[in-house]
Design a protein around this motif. Structure first.
Motif, PDB file in Angstrom:
ATOM      1  N   VAL A  30      82.353  32.099 -18.615  1.00 39.30           N
ATOM      2  CA  VAL A  30      81.388  33.051 -19.174  1.00 39.30           C
ATOM      3  C   VAL A  30      82.006  33.757 -20.380  1.00 39.30           C
ATOM      4  CG1 VAL A  30      80.197  35.240 -18.713  1.00 39.30           C
ATOM      5  CG2 VAL A  30      80.024  33.374 -17.069  1.00 39.30           C
ATOM      6  N   SER A  31      83.268  34.131 -20.288  1.00 37.39           N
ATOM      7  CA  SER A  31      83.946  34.791 -21.409  1.00 37.39           C
ATOM      8  C   SER A  31      84.108  33.854 -22.601  1.00 37.39           C
ATOM      9  CB  SER A  31      85.329  35.297 -20.973  1.00 37.39           C
ATOM     10  OG  SER A  31      85.195  36.320 -20.035  1.00 37.39           O
ATOM     11  N   ARG A  34      80.873  33.517 -24.414  1.00 33.32           N
ATOM     12  CA  ARG A  34      80.639  34.721 -25.227  1.00 33.32           C
ATOM     13  C   ARG A  34      81.369  34.600 -26.571  1.00 33.32           C
ATOM     14  NH1 ARG A  34      82.469  38.974 -21.844  1.00 33.32           N
ATOM     15  NH2 ARG A  34      80.418  39.030 -20.897  1.00 33.32           N
ATOM     16  N   GLU A  70      72.925  33.892 -25.634  1.00 31.85           N
ATOM     17  CA  GLU A  70      73.816  35.038 -25.440  1.00 31.85           C
ATOM     18  C   GLU A  70      73.270  35.961 -24.347  1.00 31.85           C
ATOM     19  OE1 GLU A  70      76.159  37.981 -28.439  1.00 31.85           O
ATOM     20  OE2 GLU A  70      74.019  37.703 -28.839  1.00 31.85           O
ATOM     21  N   ASN A  71      71.971  36.226 -24.385  1.00 36.48           N
ATOM     22  CA  ASN A  71      71.341  37.082 -23.365  1.00 36.48           C
ATOM     23  C   ASN A  71      71.407  36.429 -21.983  1.00 36.48           C
ATOM     24  OD1 ASN A  71      70.716  39.025 -25.280  1.00 36.48           O
ATOM     25  ND2 ASN A  71      68.684  38.211 -25.652  1.00 36.48           N
ATOM     26  N   ASN A  73      73.641  34.258 -20.989  1.00 35.64           N
ATOM     27  CA  ASN A  73      75.035  34.284 -20.551  1.00 35.64           C
ATOM     28  C   ASN A  73      75.426  35.672 -20.039  1.00 35.64           C
ATOM     29  OD1 ASN A  73      77.571  32.681 -20.378  1.00 35.64           O
ATOM     30  ND2 ASN A  73      78.311  34.294 -21.748  1.00 35.64           N
ATOM     31  N   GLU A  74      74.960  36.707 -20.722  1.00 37.93           N
ATOM     32  CA  GLU A  74      75.258  38.071 -20.262  1.00 37.93           C
ATOM     33  C   GLU A  74      74.615  38.339 -18.907  1.00 37.93           C
ATOM     34  OE1 GLU A  74      77.549  40.230 -21.462  1.00 37.93           O
ATOM     35  OE2 GLU A  74      77.966  38.467 -22.699  1.00 37.93           O
ATOM     36  N   SER A  75      73.436  37.782 -18.700  1.00 40.07           N
ATOM     37  CA  SER A  75      72.780  37.915 -17.404  1.00 40.07           C
ATOM     38  C   SER A  75      73.619  37.244 -16.315  1.00 40.07           C
ATOM     39  CB  SER A  75      71.387  37.295 -17.466  1.00 40.07           C
ATOM     40  OG  SER A  75      70.773  37.328 -16.209  1.00 40.07           O
ATOM     41  N   ASN A  77      76.812  36.801 -16.465  1.00 43.69           N
ATOM     42  CA  ASN A  77      78.006  37.635 -16.295  1.00 43.69           C
ATOM     43  C   ASN A  77      77.710  38.786 -15.338  1.00 43.69           C
ATOM     44  OD1 ASN A  77      80.759  38.481 -17.066  1.00 43.69           O
ATOM     45  ND2 ASN A  77      79.670  40.227 -17.944  1.00 43.69           N
ATOM     46  N   ASN A  78      76.578  39.453 -15.526  1.00 42.26           N
ATOM     47  CA  ASN A  78      76.195  40.555 -14.643  1.00 42.26           C
ATOM     48  C   ASN A  78      75.955  40.071 -13.218  1.00 42.26           C
ATOM     49  OD1 ASN A  78      76.349  42.306 -16.818  1.00 42.26           O
ATOM     50  ND2 ASN A  78      74.176  42.156 -17.276  1.00 42.26           N
TER      51      ASN A  78
END
Length: 139
Positions: A30-31, A34, A70-71, A73-75, A77-78
């Motif tokens: 995930v990182s 990003r 990106e959104n 992937n951030e989801s 990550n959360n």
């Protein structure tokens, strides 16, 4: 090479070890996604790609898609952070039914996040091919 499994470990210890390895790999992936997305965006907005003869509509679509990826992937990550916090409760389990619940959740989460990584790899290939075509035209 260091052994992954030792004689004194129980099946539960081994399962936890492999789940922990999965989680560490997922965090790294995930990182990395990003960082790659930031790099791709910088490339697309860079002065280099402004002077190259690239398909402008494809470029605009890639920028929009990068924001969407990106959104997503951030989801993930959360969701991963939440999953890790919930998974800590497996250490409190004292019966097979409880452990099975967490193992099933881990298996479902693995399938979901691995699907995300697979979709991202496909998408990344398309971005790289776009860069390649743009650069090839100028070489």
């Amino acid at each position: 090479m260091k052994d992954l499994i030792y004689k004194h470990e129980t099946i539960d210890d081994i399962q936890m070890k492999f789940m922990d390895l999965d989680i560490e790999r997922w965090k790294e992936d995930v990182s990395l996604i990003r960082i790659e997305i930031l790099f791709f965006k910088r490339m697309l907005y860079s002065s280099i790609f402004k002077i190259l003869n690239c398909d402008e509509q494809k470029k605009k679509n890639l920028i929009i898609d990068l924001t969407n990826v990106e959104n997503i992937n951030e989801s993930y990550n959360n969701n991963l952070l939440g999953f890790v916090n919930k998974l800590e409760m497996i250490r409190e389990c004292d019966d097979v039914q409880c452990e099975t619940f967490y193992l099933n959740n881990h298996t479902r989460f693995r399938a979901d996040i691995e699907s995300h990584f697979s979709a991202y790899r496909f998408y990344k290939t398309n971005v790289i091919l776009f860069f390649d075509v743009c650069l090839e035209d100028e070489i």
